[in-house]
Design an enzyme around this catalytic site. Structure first.
Site, PDB file in Angstrom:
ATOM      1  N   THR A  19       0.814  -1.191  -0.171  1.00 15.15           N
ATOM      2  CA  THR A  19      -0.021   0.069   0.183  1.00 15.15           C
ATOM      3  C   THR A  19       0.738   1.236   0.094  1.00 15.15           C
ATOM      4  O   THR A  19       2.014   1.303   0.688  1.00 15.15           O
ATOM      5  CB  THR A  19      -0.856   0.013   1.132  1.00 15.15           C
ATOM      6  OG1 THR A  19      -1.556   1.084   1.211  1.00 15.15           O
ATOM      7  CG2 THR A  19      -0.132   0.199   2.566  1.00 15.15           C
ATOM      8  N   HIS A  23      -2.081   5.716   6.319  1.00 14.59           N
ATOM      9  CA  HIS A  23      -3.253   5.516   7.209  1.00 14.59           C
ATOM     10  C   HIS A  23      -3.330   3.978   7.232  1.00 14.59           C
ATOM     11  O   HIS A  23      -3.874   3.520   8.511  1.00 14.59           O
ATOM     12  CB  HIS A  23      -4.460   6.332   6.921  1.00 14.59           C
ATOM     13  CG  HIS A  23      -4.036   7.826   6.597  1.00 14.59           C
ATOM     14  ND1 HIS A  23      -3.788   8.866   7.539  1.00 14.59           N
ATOM     15  CD2 HIS A  23      -3.826   8.600   5.468  1.00 14.59           C
ATOM     16  CE1 HIS A  23      -3.559   9.876   7.183  1.00 14.59           C
ATOM     17  NE2 HIS A  23      -3.604   9.661   5.940  1.00 14.59           N
ATOM     18  N   LYS A  24      -3.507   3.510   6.172  1.00 12.71           N
ATOM     19  CA  LYS A  24      -4.062   1.822   6.051  1.00 12.71           C
ATOM     20  C   LYS A  24      -2.888   1.171   6.998  1.00 12.71           C
ATOM     21  O   LYS A  24      -3.128   0.391   7.733  1.00 12.71           O
ATOM     22  CB  LYS A  24      -3.977   1.262   4.562  1.00 12.71           C
ATOM     23  CG  LYS A  24      -5.042   1.815   3.987  1.00 12.71           C
ATOM     24  CD  LYS A  24      -5.301   0.917   2.643  1.00 12.71           C
ATOM     25  CE  LYS A  24      -6.383   1.274   1.566  1.00 12.71           C
ATOM     26  NZ  LYS A  24      -6.098   0.487   0.355  1.00 12.71           N
ATOM     27  N   ASP A  82      -7.838  -3.484  -0.725  1.00 16.34           N
ATOM     28  CA  ASP A  82      -8.729  -2.273  -1.525  1.00 16.34           C
ATOM     29  C   ASP A  82     -10.080  -2.178  -1.123  1.00 16.34           C
ATOM     30  O   ASP A  82     -10.605  -3.141  -0.489  1.00 16.34           O
ATOM     31  CB  ASP A  82      -8.893  -2.964  -3.012  1.00 16.34           C
ATOM     32  CG  ASP A  82      -8.908  -1.740  -4.110  1.00 16.34           C
ATOM     33  OD1 ASP A  82      -8.151  -0.942  -4.001  1.00 16.34           O
ATOM     34  OD2 ASP A  82      -9.824  -1.800  -4.831  1.00 16.34           O
ATOM     35  N   THR A  83     -10.318  -1.023  -0.582  1.00 15.45           N
ATOM     36  CA  THR A  83     -11.414  -0.485  -0.226  1.00 15.45           C
ATOM     37  C   THR A  83     -12.354   0.368  -0.800  1.00 15.45           C
ATOM     38  O   THR A  83     -11.903   1.433  -1.568  1.00 15.45           O
ATOM     39  CB  THR A  83     -11.052   0.099   1.391  1.00 15.45           C
ATOM     40  OG1 THR A  83     -10.184  -0.788   2.059  1.00 15.45           O
ATOM     41  CG2 THR A  83     -12.171   0.603   2.049  1.00 15.45           C
ATOM     42  N   GLY A 163      -9.568  10.002   4.674  1.00 20.17           N
ATOM     43  CA  GLY A 163     -10.440   9.458   3.683  1.00 20.17           C
ATOM     44  C   GLY A 163     -11.837  10.082   3.844  1.00 20.17           C
ATOM     45  O   GLY A 163     -12.085  11.456   4.376  1.00 20.17           O
ATOM     46  N   LYS A 185     -11.772   2.558  16.155  1.00 24.82           N
ATOM     47  CA  LYS A 185     -12.244   2.278  14.835  1.00 24.82           C
ATOM     48  C   LYS A 185     -11.855   0.742  14.556  1.00 24.82           C
ATOM     49  O   LYS A 185     -12.649  -0.072  13.847  1.00 24.82           O
ATOM     50  CB  LYS A 185     -11.538   2.973  13.825  1.00 24.82           C
ATOM     51  CG  LYS A 185     -11.900   2.811  12.560  1.00 24.82           C
ATOM     52  CD  LYS A 185     -11.329   3.882  11.327  1.00 24.82           C
ATOM     53  CE  LYS A 185     -11.273   3.498   9.904  1.00 24.82           C
ATOM     54  NZ  LYS A 185     -10.819   4.284   8.948  1.00 24.82           N
TER      55      LYS A 185
HETATM   56  P1  ITT Z   1      -3.436   1.898  -1.927  1.00 21.19           P
HETATM   57  O1  ITT Z   1      -4.275   1.646  -3.067  1.00 21.19           O
HETATM   58  O2  ITT Z   1      -2.053   2.293  -2.238  1.00 21.19           O
HETATM   59  O3  ITT Z   1      -3.606   0.943  -0.807  1.00 21.19           O
HETATM   60  P2  ITT Z   1      -5.337   3.921  -1.761  1.00 21.19           P
HETATM   61  O4  ITT Z   1      -5.658   4.988  -0.898  1.00 21.19           O
HETATM   62  O5  ITT Z   1      -5.351   4.050  -3.062  1.00 21.19           O
HETATM   63  O6  ITT Z   1      -4.223   3.185  -1.238  1.00 21.19           O
HETATM   64  P3  ITT Z   1      -7.833   2.425  -2.221  1.00 21.19           P
HETATM   65  O7  ITT Z   1      -7.501   2.096  -3.523  1.00 21.19           O
HETATM   66  O8  ITT Z   1      -8.185   1.163  -1.275  1.00 21.19           O
HETATM   67  O9  ITT Z   1      -6.517   2.870  -1.365  1.00 21.19           O
HETATM   68  O10 ITT Z   1      -8.955   3.540  -2.142  1.00 21.19           O
HETATM   69  C1  ITT Z   1      -9.750   3.807  -1.190  1.00 21.19           C
HETATM   70  C2  ITT Z   1     -10.098   4.884  -1.032  1.00 21.19           C
HETATM   71  O11 ITT Z   1     -11.298   5.069  -0.009  1.00 21.19           O
HETATM   72  C3  ITT Z   1      -8.920   5.676  -0.169  1.00 21.19           C
HETATM   73  O12 ITT Z   1      -8.089   6.537  -0.746  1.00 21.19           O
HETATM   74  C4  ITT Z   1      -9.831   6.622   0.920  1.00 21.19           C
HETATM   75  O13 ITT Z   1     -10.121   7.789   0.183  1.00 21.19           O
HETATM   76  C5  ITT Z   1     -11.087   5.825   0.941  1.00 21.19           C
HETATM   77  N1  ITT Z   1     -10.758   4.829   2.188  1.00 21.19           N
HETATM   78  C6  ITT Z   1     -10.345   3.677   2.392  1.00 21.19           C
HETATM   79  N2  ITT Z   1     -10.474   3.052   3.545  1.00 21.19           N
HETATM   80  C7  ITT Z   1     -11.053   3.838   4.256  1.00 21.19           C
HETATM   81  C8  ITT Z   1     -11.183   4.378   5.570  1.00 21.19           C
HETATM   82  O14 ITT Z   1     -10.854   3.307   6.608  1.00 21.19           O
HETATM   83  N3  ITT Z   1     -11.826   5.322   6.027  1.00 21.19           N
HETATM   84  C9  ITT Z   1     -12.092   6.140   5.383  1.00 21.19           C
HETATM   85  N4  ITT Z   1     -11.847   6.248   3.842  1.00 21.19           N
HETATM   86  C10 ITT Z   1     -11.557   5.154   3.350  1.00 21.19           C
END
Ligand code: ITT
Length: 206
Positions: A19, A23-24, A82-83, A163, A185
């Protein structure tokens, strides 16, 4: 030497977290802080500073694309997350496009603003966060999903998290995710639920 002369050998498993989202990384490291048998390393710690491609239209495919990218490059045990935030009144948007809902290169604040604009006047505020974790362990892939239901607030509340946290209130709680500390959380979040399954899986194969 362990208790009663028995020699306990703790098998330590090391994983790279694929990643670029700090934050993740912080959330997941915190989640596994008490698991001395699991070591999680960041991409920075292995000297990888590039973007990882995310070219698909499902969380599952994107999660695999990210873990596979690191596995192919380094041949190590690794995982990716992926979220997406899925809002019922917006037919599941922003979903897989959550990171770039307000456009490529946008900030968390831009995404929050766009969401509030799209949700203006909508009475159905139901939403959920969904995480898919792709683990590659000894060359084989496994996936774990975590979901938390909630609703979209009408204005940002709280300063923690990242996010969409300031506009997401999980069902049964009266605080947004951004008003909760990491411990709170991590008790209920989509990510914690997916990684708890991941942890149970690791125990089951030991
Ligand atoms: P990586 O792919 O490098 O892991 P990313 O930020 O691009 O990082 P994602 O593709 O999973 O991650 O994008 C998901 C987005 O959703 C992320 O940028 C945040 O804006 C939001 N998000 C993910 N998890 C969240 C959380 O726990 N709380 C709030 N927003 C979140």
């Amino acid at each position: 030497m362990g208790v009663g002369g028995v020699l306990f050998k703790l098998k330590i498993m090391e994983f790279i977290f694929a990643t670029n989202n700090k934050h993740k990384l912080e959330e997941v490291k915190h989640l596994f802080a008490n698991r001395k048998d699991i070591t999680i390393k960041s991409l920075a710690e292995i000297g990888f500073n590039e973007e990882i491609p995310e070219t698909h239209e499902t969380l599952s495919e994107n999660a695999f694309e990210k873990s596979e990218h690191i596995f192919k490059r380094f041949n190590v045990n690794c995982f990716a997350d992926d979220t997406g935030l899925e809002i019922e009144a917006l037919n599941g948007a922003p979903g897989v496009y959550s990171a770039r809902y307000a456009g490529v290169g946008c900030s968390f604040q831009d995404n929050v603003n766009k969401t509030l604009l799209e949700m203006k006047g909508k009475t159905n505020r139901k939403a959920r966060f969904r995480t898919v974790v792709s683990l590659i362990l000894e060359g084989k892939e496994y996936q774990f999903e975590g979901i938390v239901d909630g609703e979209i607030l009408t204005e940002p509340t709280g300063k923690d998290g990242f996010g969409y946290d300031p506009i997401f209130k999980p069902t049964g709680y009266d605080q947004s995710f951004a008003e909760m500390d990491l411990d709170e959380k991590n008790k209920i979040s989509h990510r914690a639920r997916a990684f708890n399954k991941f942890a149970e899986f690791l125990i089951s194969i030991k």
